[in-house]
Structures are given as structure tokens and as C-alpha cells.
Scaffold this motif. Structure first.
Motif, PDB file in Angstrom:
ATOM      1  N   GLU A  81       0.745  -1.565   0.248  1.00 38.67           N
ATOM      2  CA  GLU A  81       0.071  -0.038  -0.412  1.00 38.67           C
ATOM      3  C   GLU A  81       0.613   1.647  -0.184  1.00 38.67           C
ATOM      4  O   GLU A  81       0.593   2.210  -0.724  1.00 38.67           O
ATOM      5  CB  GLU A  81      -1.321   0.491   1.539  1.00 38.67           C
ATOM      6  CG  GLU A  81      -2.302  -1.200   1.331  1.00 38.67           C
ATOM      7  CD  GLU A  81      -3.139  -1.326   0.083  1.00 38.67           C
ATOM      8  OE1 GLU A  81      -2.926   0.118  -0.136  1.00 38.67           O
ATOM      9  OE2 GLU A  81      -3.139  -1.695  -1.054  1.00 38.67           O
ATOM     10  N   GLN A  82       1.492   1.546   0.688  1.00 38.52           N
ATOM     11  CA  GLN A  82       2.823   2.452   0.924  1.00 38.52           C
ATOM     12  C   GLN A  82       3.669   2.923  -0.780  1.00 38.52           C
ATOM     13  O   GLN A  82       3.563   3.691  -1.059  1.00 38.52           O
ATOM     14  CB  GLN A  82       3.908   2.328   1.911  1.00 38.52           C
ATOM     15  CG  GLN A  82       3.462   2.678   3.351  1.00 38.52           C
ATOM     16  CD  GLN A  82       4.266   1.888   4.888  1.00 38.52           C
ATOM     17  OE1 GLN A  82       5.079   1.236   4.939  1.00 38.52           O
ATOM     18  NE2 GLN A  82       3.866   3.148   5.641  1.00 38.52           N
ATOM     19  N   LYS A  84       2.392   1.698  -3.620  1.00 40.85           N
ATOM     20  CA  LYS A  84       1.423   2.595  -4.337  1.00 40.85           C
ATOM     21  C   LYS A  84       1.130   3.962  -4.349  1.00 40.85           C
ATOM     22  O   LYS A  84       1.003   5.063  -4.937  1.00 40.85           O
ATOM     23  CB  LYS A  84       0.132   1.368  -4.260  1.00 40.85           C
ATOM     24  CG  LYS A  84      -0.902   1.497  -4.733  1.00 40.85           C
ATOM     25  CD  LYS A  84      -2.039   1.266  -4.744  1.00 40.85           C
ATOM     26  CE  LYS A  84      -3.419   1.276  -5.283  1.00 40.85           C
ATOM     27  NZ  LYS A  84      -4.458  -0.239  -5.330  1.00 40.85           N
ATOM     28  N   GLU A  85       0.525   4.175  -3.088  1.00 39.38           N
ATOM     29  CA  GLU A  85       1.305   5.597  -1.889  1.00 39.38           C
ATOM     30  C   GLU A  85       2.327   6.314  -3.024  1.00 39.38           C
ATOM     31  O   GLU A  85       2.211   7.546  -3.361  1.00 39.38           O
ATOM     32  CB  GLU A  85       1.051   5.575  -0.785  1.00 39.38           C
ATOM     33  CG  GLU A  85       0.831   7.272  -0.255  1.00 39.38           C
ATOM     34  CD  GLU A  85      -0.645   7.798  -1.255  1.00 39.38           C
ATOM     35  OE1 GLU A  85      -0.913   9.157  -0.485  1.00 39.38           O
ATOM     36  OE2 GLU A  85      -1.415   7.542  -1.352  1.00 39.38           O
ATOM     37  N   ARG A  88       1.502   7.062  -6.592  1.00 41.65           N
ATOM     38  CA  ARG A  88       1.542   8.095  -6.891  1.00 41.65           C
ATOM     39  C   ARG A  88       1.610   9.007  -6.791  1.00 41.65           C
ATOM     40  O   ARG A  88       1.200  10.422  -7.611  1.00 41.65           O
ATOM     41  CB  ARG A  88      -0.327   7.798  -6.253  1.00 41.65           C
ATOM     42  CG  ARG A  88      -1.456   8.647  -6.029  1.00 41.65           C
ATOM     43  CD  ARG A  88      -2.760   8.528  -4.994  1.00 41.65           C
ATOM     44  NE  ARG A  88      -2.410   9.183  -3.902  1.00 41.65           N
ATOM     45  CZ  ARG A  88      -2.066  10.810  -3.581  1.00 41.65           C
ATOM     46  NH1 ARG A  88      -2.200  11.308  -4.289  1.00 41.65           N
ATOM     47  NH2 ARG A  88      -1.802  10.597  -2.447  1.00 41.65           N
TER      48      ARG A  88
END
Length: 115
Positions: A81-82, A84-85, A88
Motif C-alpha cells: 500500500e505504501q 502504491k502511495e 501516486r
């Protein structure tokens, strides 16, 4: 209880064995059996949980090993998740840098036409 008993010092190996016993039969029972204060036993078990009292190899129970596996899976998910962030945010940052350069160039052109 005399003062000497209250200030008794325990070596690392004694603490390790006490915590292992507490995991098997419970903290209160282990403390009573070993003749040490319940708060002392609680502190050692807490220190083990927090990682400052290492019990050595092979000290995981099946329940705690499962918990460690679950924690590992959660941490892997969190890392994904990190990542991916981060991707982004990098794209967003690149876009903002391009927009900033575009507007800076536009202002420069505008200033030259006014001269």
C-alpha cells in the motif's frame, strides 16, 4: 517480607525460564510457584512482548507463531500500500513540476511581450 527479598536481583537466564513457565501455566501461578512478586513477573512478560527480553530460539508457541505470521502478512500488505502511495505521489509531483515549469515559462514570455 524483609527489605532484602524486595530488592532481589535476578539474572537473565532466571527471567527467561520464569517467562517460559508463565507462558505455560499463567503469570500469577508461575509467580507464586517461583516466589516472586506478580508485578515482577508481569514486567518480565511485558518486556518479552516488547522485545527487550529475548527468550532465545524455539521460544515461540504455535499461537504466537501464527500471530507472527499474521503480522508478517499485514506488514507485507502495508508495504504494498505504501509503495502504491509513493508511486501516486511521484506521479503527482512530476505533474506539479511540469505545471510549475509551464507557468514559469508562460510568465517569462508574458513579461517579454510587455517590454
Amino acid at each position: 517480607m524483609n527489605k532484602m527479598a524486595e530488592n532481589r536481583q535476578y539474572d537473565h537466564e532466571y527471567k527467561v525460564q520464569a517467562v517460559k513457565l508463565a507462558k505455560e501455566i499463567g503469570q500469577a501461578k508461575a509467580a507464586k510457584e517461583l516466589g516472586i512478586p506478580k508485578n515482577t513477573m508481569y514486567g518480565w512478560v511485558q518486556a518479552n512482548r516488547l522485545g527487550s527480553l529475548d527468550l532465545g530460539a524455539g521460544s515461540q508457541t504455535p499461537q504466537s507463531a501464527m500471530t507472527l505470521n499474521q503480522e508478517l502478512l499485514q506488514l507485507r500488505h502495508l508495504v504494498k500500500e505504501q509503495e502504491k502511495e509513493i508511486r501516486r505521489l511521484k506521479k503527482e509531483n512530476d505533474f506539479l513540476e511540469e505545471a510549475s515549469a509551464f507557468f514559469a515559462a508562460s510568465r517569462l514570455r508574458s513579461a517579454k511581450t510587455k517590454e
